[in-house]
Design a protein around this motif. Structure first.
Motif, PDB file in Angstrom:
ATOM      1  N   UNK A  56       0.896  -0.970   0.032  1.00 56.68           N
ATOM      2  CA  UNK A  56       0.044   0.003  -0.186  1.00 56.68           C
ATOM      3  C   UNK A  56       0.856   1.175   0.013  1.00 56.68           C
ATOM      4  N   UNK A  57       1.933   1.240   0.735  1.00 60.48           N
ATOM      5  CA  UNK A  57       2.798   2.424   0.859  1.00 60.48           C
ATOM      6  C   UNK A  57       3.607   2.595  -0.228  1.00 60.48           C
ATOM      7  N   UNK A 110      17.413  10.693  -2.733  1.00 61.70           N
ATOM      8  CA  UNK A 110      17.919   9.633  -4.118  1.00 61.70           C
ATOM      9  C   UNK A 110      17.862   8.216  -3.332  1.00 61.70           C
ATOM     10  N   UNK A 111      18.564   8.071  -2.127  1.00 62.75           N
ATOM     11  CA  UNK A 111      18.534   6.874  -1.145  1.00 62.75           C
ATOM     12  C   UNK A 111      17.118   6.218  -1.025  1.00 62.75           C
ATOM     13  N   UNK A 112      16.403   7.255  -0.658  1.00 61.75           N
ATOM     14  CA  UNK A 112      14.904   6.657  -0.075  1.00 61.75           C
ATOM     15  C   UNK A 112      14.378   6.201  -1.357  1.00 61.75           C
ATOM     16  N   UNK A 113      14.139   6.741  -2.600  1.00 63.48           N
ATOM     17  CA  UNK A 113      13.701   6.432  -3.555  1.00 63.48           C
ATOM     18  C   UNK A 113      14.053   5.005  -4.169  1.00 63.48           C
ATOM     19  N   UNK A 114      15.450   4.858  -4.321  1.00 67.33           N
ATOM     20  CA  UNK A 114      16.053   3.448  -4.606  1.00 67.33           C
ATOM     21  C   UNK A 114      15.835   2.359  -3.648  1.00 67.33           C
ATOM     22  N   UNK A 115      15.396   2.577  -2.382  1.00 64.89           N
ATOM     23  CA  UNK A 115      15.095   1.639  -1.547  1.00 64.89           C
ATOM     24  C   UNK A 115      13.672   1.344  -1.481  1.00 64.89           C
ATOM     25  N   UNK A 116      12.925   2.573  -1.197  1.00 58.97           N
ATOM     26  CA  UNK A 116      11.511   2.384  -0.872  1.00 58.97           C
ATOM     27  C   UNK A 116      10.663   2.507  -2.021  1.00 58.97           C
ATOM     28  N   UNK A 117      11.117   2.872  -3.032  1.00 55.46           N
ATOM     29  CA  UNK A 117      10.346   2.959  -4.170  1.00 55.46           C
ATOM     30  C   UNK A 117      11.136   2.551  -5.460  1.00 55.46           C
ATOM     31  N   UNK A 118      11.250   1.300  -5.486  1.00 55.06           N
ATOM     32  CA  UNK A 118      12.219   0.797  -6.577  1.00 55.06           C
ATOM     33  C   UNK A 118      11.587   0.812  -8.011  1.00 55.06           C
ATOM     34  N   UNK A 119      12.430   1.110  -8.983  1.00 61.21           N
ATOM     35  CA  UNK A 119      11.883   1.106 -10.412  1.00 61.21           C
ATOM     36  C   UNK A 119      12.942   1.668 -11.234  1.00 61.21           C
ATOM     37  N   UNK A 120      12.438   1.900 -12.518  1.00 60.31           N
ATOM     38  CA  UNK A 120      13.782   2.179 -13.582  1.00 60.31           C
ATOM     39  C   UNK A 120      14.059   3.820 -13.279  1.00 60.31           C
ATOM     40  N   UNK A 121      12.888   4.516 -12.785  1.00 54.90           N
ATOM     41  CA  UNK A 121      13.230   5.833 -12.515  1.00 54.90           C
ATOM     42  C   UNK A 121      14.272   6.133 -11.419  1.00 54.90           C
ATOM     43  N   UNK A 122      13.852   5.595 -10.351  1.00 55.80           N
ATOM     44  CA  UNK A 122      14.691   5.645  -9.152  1.00 55.80           C
ATOM     45  C   UNK A 122      16.165   5.194  -9.252  1.00 55.80           C
TER      46      UNK A 122
END
Length: 513
Positions: free
Chosen positions: A6-7, A334-346
């Motif tokens: 959900x998050x 940057x690290x937050x997106x890479x860990x918590x919201x993985x995807x091609x953009x992050x």
């Protein structure tokens, strides 16, 4: 698990925008190189690039890089094997001593050799100094890789009649390839970026030539085209390292804990090996430290300005603290997106932050000088622009540590806090921040030490009248005032030593006494 999913559906737009801005700032030097090439025009660029001077610089840079990478790979792999796989007496102590050269900046090492042996210049002196300064970049990752290998494959090879040397070449070395290539890449990138040591050793490379062009004639196009060639060399190294790794997966399958390898007895070779290791440590650590002590005691250091030393120390500590805090703050989204919201953009945003570290500091400085003069003149020669340069150069050090810390902070805790009515900022402050604090501290410490010992960008971007330990050391050593330069070099070494010890602490825990 459901709460975690959900998050992740909620798009963190503010974090995404902030991370995109950070990535854009990190890509400024690369954009500058592209812009410089286009604005110069192909005809003029061809004249500036395809000339005898460029060929000479390319030859010097290439042969120094090839020689140093080869020596560092051999020395680093050999010392790692001795520490991790042999019955070497005092292995824990040797591991720390073999990492100790990282506490001595390369330009301080060159100062030590030149001040004692003035003839230690040219290719031979440069190869000696950079090899002694950079071989720990191979020793440390290869040691870690050896420590993590399961000896089962080696034992099987021995059981099938394969000699120990052939086993190392056919079984062990392929498994060490990622660590060995990664360490060699670090050595090569540091060599491309090195200025102070090679300038002092009178061995011209692209970095020294770019600085000379900028300082002597402010020939922007000529310096920019040399920067283009330097960037191409960096990209060539990065591509070569990726291809060298291959696609094979070398990780162990299955559960369980790997057994420690049986240590090889050195027998009659123990004494010569200890003598060789002692000589290596003496050349890499004892010579620069002994030189500093010598010039502190017998040089003109008794006449140095104590007030100036105190001022430069405070300036270095202040810039180090500012650079560390700003870089870690920029690394967070940057690290937050890479860990918590993985995807091609992050992933793309995260990888974009690594270009600044791959480019030499001279290129980053030239990019910001040009931007400061032409786009935001109010920022030119200000502390703000200097801190931006530090952030671009050292952002990967912070991103790696912050990302590792976030990976160990379960996102489900955030969801639980939200379900209890806690706002996102409050959740971050009360739940996430305490969990990732050690990672933030490690990243900040690494950036702090890097800023304190940074030379090239500081020389070009520091506000008029601002001196740091590195720049003041360079000013004194460049004028052959070795005694006056010694206190500044000593303080840089003392400030770098704790971070170097931290690099070996975990490894020492994993090495038997």
């Amino acid at each position: 698990m459901a709460l975690t999913r959900i998050s992740r559906r909620h798009s963190p737009l503010p974090v995404l925008v902030t991370a995109a801005v950070v990535a854009a700032v990190a890509l400024l030097p690369l954009g500058f190189v592209v812009w410089a090439t286009i604005s110069t025009g192909w005809v003029e660029a061809e004249k500036l690039i395809f000339r005898p001077r460029t060929g000479e610089l390319l030859w010097n840079t290439s042969r120094l890089t090839a020689g140093a990478v080869t020596l560092c790979a051999v020395i680093g792999t050999a010392t790692a094997w001795l520490v991790e796989r042999s019955a070497l007496p005092g292995r824990r102590l040797w591991h720390v001593l073999l990492a100790a050269p990282l506490a001595v900046p390369a330009f301080v090492n060159s100062y030590a050799w030149v001040s004692i042996i003035p003839s230690a210049t040219g290719y031979g002196g440069a190869l000696l100094v950079v090899t002694l300064s950079y071989f720990p970049f191979v020793h440390l990752p290869v040691s870690a890789a050896l420590r993590g290998l399961d000896p089962a494959l080696e034992e099987t090879a021995h059981a099938l009649g394969l000699a120990r040397r052939r086993t190392f070449g056919r079984v062990v070395l392929p498994q060490l390839r990622p660590a060995l290539l990664g360490g060699a890449l670090l050595v090569a990138l540091h060599l491309l970026a090195e200025f102070g040591a090679l300038q002092m050793l009178r061995f011209p490379t692209f970095t020294t030539a770019i600085y000379d062009q900028y300082q002597s004639t402010y020939n922007g196009p000529a310096a920019n085209m040399l920067a283009v060639v330097l960037v191409l060399c960096c990209l060539l190294l990065l591509t070569g390292e990726l291809r060298g790794r291959g696609r094979a997966r070398l990780s162990r399958l299955g559960t369980g804990v790997a057994r420690p390898a049986t240590r090889v007895r050195l027998g009659g070779a123990t004494a010569p090996i200890l003598l060789g290791l002692g000589s290596l440590v003496a050349l890499a650590v004892a010579v620069p430290v002994g030189s500093l002590v010598f010039w502190l005691v017998t040089g003109s250091s008794a006449e140095f300005d104590a007030g100036q030393l105190a001022t430069t120390t405070v300036t270095s500590l202040t810039l180090g603290a500012l650079g560390a805090v700003c870089t870690v703050v920029l690394a967070m989204p940057v690290a937050w997106l890479a860990v918590r919201h993985r995807g091609w953009l992050s992933t793309m945003l995260e990888r974009s932050t690594y270009f600044g570290n791959a480019l030499p500091g001279i290129v980053v400085a030239l990019a910001l000088v040009t931007i400061g003069i032409r786009v935001v003149p109010d920022l030119y020669q200000t502390t703000v622009l200097l801190v931006v340069a530090y952030a671009i150069l050292f952002l990967p050090r912070a991103v790696v540590n912050v990302r590792s810390a976030l990976a160990q902070a379960p996102p489900v805790l955030d969801d639980v806090a939200h379900s209890l009515g806690t706002s996102r900022p409050e959740t971050f402050r009360r739940v996430v921040l305490p969990l990732i604090a050690p990672g933030l501290g490690a990243g900040a410490a690494l950036v702090f030490i890097a800023v304190v010992t940074e030379l090239t960008a500081t020389l070009l971007l520091a506000p008029i009248g601002t001196t740091t330990l590195a720049t003041q050391f360079w000013s004194n050593s460049d004028s052959a005032a070795y005694g006056a330069a010694a206190p500044y070099a000593t303080l840089m070494v003392l400030l770098s030593a704790p971070a170097t010890y931290l690099l070996t602490r975990e490894a020492r825990r994993g090495t038997a006494a």
